[in-house]
Design a protein around this motif. Structure first.
Motif, mmCIF file in Angstrom:
data_model
loop_
_atom_site.group_PDB
_atom_site.id
_atom_site.type_symbol
_atom_site.label_atom_id
_atom_site.label_comp_id
_atom_site.label_asym_id
_atom_site.label_seq_id
_atom_site.Cartn_x
_atom_site.Cartn_y
_atom_site.Cartn_z
ATOM 1 N N GLY A 33 0.600 -1.428 -0.098
ATOM 2 C CA GLY A 33 -0.056 0.135 0.017
ATOM 3 C C GLY A 33 0.918 1.343 -0.105
ATOM 4 O O GLY A 33 0.203 2.248 -0.228
ATOM 5 N N GLN A 34 2.153 1.258 -0.019
ATOM 6 C CA GLN A 34 2.933 2.258 -0.051
ATOM 7 C C GLN A 34 3.586 2.373 -1.290
ATOM 8 O O GLN A 34 4.232 1.414 -1.764
ATOM 9 C CB GLN A 34 3.920 2.317 1.095
ATOM 10 N N HIS A 35 3.598 3.751 -1.956
ATOM 11 C CA HIS A 35 4.477 3.885 -2.967
ATOM 12 C C HIS A 35 5.923 3.979 -2.924
ATOM 13 O O HIS A 35 6.465 4.536 -1.835
ATOM 14 C CB HIS A 35 3.767 5.012 -3.744
ATOM 15 N N VAL A 36 6.590 3.274 -3.500
ATOM 16 C CA VAL A 36 8.121 3.274 -3.508
ATOM 17 C C VAL A 36 8.699 4.381 -4.254
ATOM 18 O O VAL A 36 8.499 4.507 -5.406
ATOM 19 C CB VAL A 36 8.865 2.190 -3.926
ATOM 20 N N PRO A 37 9.077 5.469 -3.605
ATOM 21 C CA PRO A 37 9.809 6.901 -4.530
ATOM 22 C C PRO A 37 10.885 6.386 -5.255
ATOM 23 O O PRO A 37 11.822 5.513 -4.916
ATOM 24 C CB PRO A 37 10.192 7.713 -3.305
ATOM 25 N N GLY A 38 11.101 6.978 -6.346
ATOM 26 C CA GLY A 38 12.140 6.831 -7.225
ATOM 27 C C GLY A 38 11.975 5.802 -8.171
ATOM 28 O O GLY A 38 12.766 5.611 -9.030
ATOM 29 N N VAL A 39 11.028 5.015 -8.390
ATOM 30 C CA VAL A 39 10.794 4.200 -9.038
ATOM 31 C C VAL A 39 9.756 4.360 -10.109
ATOM 32 O O VAL A 39 8.396 4.696 -9.764
ATOM 33 C CB VAL A 39 10.267 2.746 -8.404
ATOM 34 N N SER A 40 10.062 4.749 -11.355
ATOM 35 C CA SER A 40 9.074 5.258 -12.247
ATOM 36 C C SER A 40 9.080 4.776 -13.768
ATOM 37 O O SER A 40 8.326 5.079 -14.448
ATOM 38 C CB SER A 40 9.447 6.739 -12.394
ATOM 39 N N SER A 41 9.963 3.894 -14.005
ATOM 40 C CA SER A 41 9.852 2.926 -15.320
ATOM 41 C C SER A 41 9.953 1.611 -15.052
ATOM 42 O O SER A 41 10.127 0.865 -13.822
ATOM 43 C CB SER A 41 11.307 3.331 -16.035
ATOM 44 N N GLU A 42 9.605 0.663 -16.022
ATOM 45 C CA GLU A 42 9.450 -0.432 -15.794
ATOM 46 C C GLU A 42 10.840 -1.025 -15.828
ATOM 47 O O GLU A 42 10.810 -2.457 -14.990
ATOM 48 C CB GLU A 42 8.998 -1.257 -17.333
ATOM 49 N N ALA A 43 11.888 -0.695 -16.141
ATOM 50 C CA ALA A 43 13.210 -1.344 -15.881
ATOM 51 C C ALA A 43 13.704 -0.988 -14.344
ATOM 52 O O ALA A 43 14.228 -2.103 -13.795
ATOM 53 C CB ALA A 43 14.255 -0.405 -16.812
ATOM 54 N N GLN A 44 13.279 0.203 -13.629
ATOM 55 C CA GLN A 44 13.380 0.121 -12.341
ATOM 56 C C GLN A 44 12.542 -0.866 -11.494
ATOM 57 O O GLN A 44 13.056 -1.463 -10.439
ATOM 58 C CB GLN A 44 13.090 1.579 -11.884
ATOM 59 N N VAL A 45 11.415 -1.351 -12.078
ATOM 60 C CA VAL A 45 10.636 -2.113 -11.373
ATOM 61 C C VAL A 45 11.258 -3.538 -11.591
ATOM 62 O O VAL A 45 11.456 -4.383 -10.402
ATOM 63 C CB VAL A 45 9.092 -2.183 -11.864
ATOM 64 N N PHE A 46 11.632 -3.699 -12.696
ATOM 65 C CA PHE A 46 12.440 -5.212 -13.118
ATOM 66 C C PHE A 46 13.789 -5.208 -12.117
ATOM 67 O O PHE A 46 13.965 -6.335 -11.514
ATOM 68 C CB PHE A 46 12.915 -5.181 -14.492
ATOM 69 N N VAL A 47 14.595 -4.137 -11.955
ATOM 70 C CA VAL A 47 15.711 -4.351 -11.169
ATOM 71 C C VAL A 47 15.353 -4.445 -9.691
ATOM 72 O O VAL A 47 15.952 -5.103 -8.921
ATOM 73 C CB VAL A 47 16.541 -2.782 -11.151
ATOM 74 N N ALA A 48 14.140 -3.845 -9.044
ATOM 75 C CA ALA A 48 13.714 -4.226 -7.782
ATOM 76 C C ALA A 48 13.309 -5.651 -7.655
ATOM 77 O O ALA A 48 13.611 -6.376 -6.640
ATOM 78 C CB ALA A 48 12.453 -3.360 -7.473
ATOM 79 N N GLY A 49 12.703 -6.366 -8.675
ATOM 80 C CA GLY A 49 12.429 -7.570 -8.419
ATOM 81 C C GLY A 49 13.600 -8.665 -8.585
ATOM 82 O O GLY A 49 13.677 -9.297 -8.014
ATOM 83 N N VAL A 50 14.523 -7.952 -9.386
ATOM 84 C CA VAL A 50 16.123 -8.909 -9.395
ATOM 85 C C VAL A 50 16.626 -8.537 -8.078
ATOM 86 O O VAL A 50 16.946 -9.651 -7.283
ATOM 87 C CB VAL A 50 16.946 -8.246 -10.401
ATOM 88 N N ILE A 51 16.530 -7.577 -7.465
ATOM 89 C CA ILE A 51 16.972 -7.684 -6.196
ATOM 90 C C ILE A 51 16.340 -8.297 -4.982
ATOM 91 O O ILE A 51 17.008 -9.005 -3.956
ATOM 92 C CB ILE A 51 17.006 -5.884 -5.613
ATOM 93 N N VAL A 52 14.952 -8.548 -4.880
ATOM 94 C CA VAL A 52 14.113 -9.480 -4.194
ATOM 95 C C VAL A 52 14.533 -10.881 -4.287
ATOM 96 O O VAL A 52 14.824 -11.333 -3.585
ATOM 97 C CB VAL A 52 12.669 -9.082 -4.320
ATOM 98 N N ALA A 53 14.908 -11.060 -5.862
ATOM 99 C CA ALA A 53 15.161 -12.534 -6.116
ATOM 100 C C ALA A 53 16.883 -12.706 -5.372
ATOM 101 O O ALA A 53 16.948 -13.890 -4.953
ATOM 102 C CB ALA A 53 15.101 -12.432 -7.670
ATOM 103 N N ILE A 54 17.550 -11.578 -5.500
ATOM 104 C CA ILE A 54 18.858 -12.085 -5.113
ATOM 105 C C ILE A 54 18.894 -12.131 -3.437
ATOM 106 O O ILE A 54 19.470 -13.245 -2.852
ATOM 107 C CB ILE A 54 19.788 -10.734 -5.267
ATOM 108 N N PHE A 55 17.861 -11.444 -2.748
ATOM 109 C CA PHE A 55 17.847 -11.662 -1.412
ATOM 110 C C PHE A 55 17.276 -13.123 -0.909
ATOM 111 O O PHE A 55 17.572 -13.842 0.071
ATOM 112 C CB PHE A 55 17.049 -10.727 -0.634
ATOM 113 N N PHE A 56 16.205 -13.635 -1.925
ATOM 114 C CA PHE A 56 15.668 -14.966 -1.744
ATOM 115 C C PHE A 56 16.730 -15.756 -1.710
ATOM 116 O O PHE A 56 16.610 -16.652 -1.109
ATOM 117 C CB PHE A 56 14.441 -15.040 -2.828
ATOM 118 N N VAL A 57 17.570 -15.885 -2.936
ATOM 119 C CA VAL A 57 18.498 -16.937 -3.240
ATOM 120 C C VAL A 57 19.626 -16.772 -2.152
ATOM 121 O O VAL A 57 20.285 -17.954 -1.804
ATOM 122 C CB VAL A 57 19.386 -16.408 -4.547
ATOM 123 N N MET A 58 20.096 -15.570 -1.610
ATOM 124 C CA MET A 58 21.120 -15.433 -0.562
ATOM 125 C C MET A 58 20.377 -16.216 0.745
ATOM 126 O O MET A 58 21.211 -16.928 1.462
ATOM 127 C CB MET A 58 21.468 -14.073 -0.273
#
Length: 137
Positions: A33-58
């Motif tokens: 429910g909270q907007h993440v500031p600084g994320v305004s393009s699809e590439a930034q959303v993809f990078v956020a997903g990659v970061i989440v996946a990296i934390f999951f794998v770690m």
């Protein structure tokens, strides 16, 4: 350590579920429910997903490494216990063999129960006996 990895992987899954459930627009990122500031393009959303996946794998890697280490430690302890039991058995067999050799060396003379001292008792001939009680006279 296993718990830390599980918590990290669980947090990554929660964040990923929050991102997937809350995002309806293609170029914004909303988490719980909270907007993440600084994320305004699809590439930034993809990078956020990659970061989440990296934390999951770690998190999974930390958990699997810790689990493997604990399993190795348990196996080593099990091996040491078995080795100890084998050495105790070997020592017991050696002790029995040495006792047999000692008995053979002494001419197979086994102590009788009369020769074995009993705590708090003396042999009959060593007891101080008064001449009054001596029945042999």
């Amino acid at each position: 350590m296993i718990l830390l990895g599980i918590v990290l992987a669980g947090a990554a899954v929660c964040v990923a579920v929050g991102i997937i459930a809350d995002n309806t627009a293609p170029a914004t990122l909303t988490v719980f429910g909270q907007h993440v500031p600084g994320v305004s393009s699809e590439a930034q959303v993809f990078v956020a997903g990659v970061i989440v996946a990296i934390f999951f794998v770690m998190g999974l890697a930390i958990s699997s490494l810790a689990l493997g280490r604990s399993m190795r430690v348990r196996q080593e302890l099990r091996d040491l216990r078995e080795e100890r039991e084998e050495s105790l058995t070997a020592l017991e067999l050696e002790r029995q063999q040495l006792q047999r050799e000692l008995a053979r060396a002494r001419g197979n003379q086994r102590p009788t129960t009369a020769d074995i001292p009993v705590a708090g008792h003396r042999k009959r001939d060593q007891d101080p006996v008064s001449p009054f009680f001596d029945q042999s006279a």
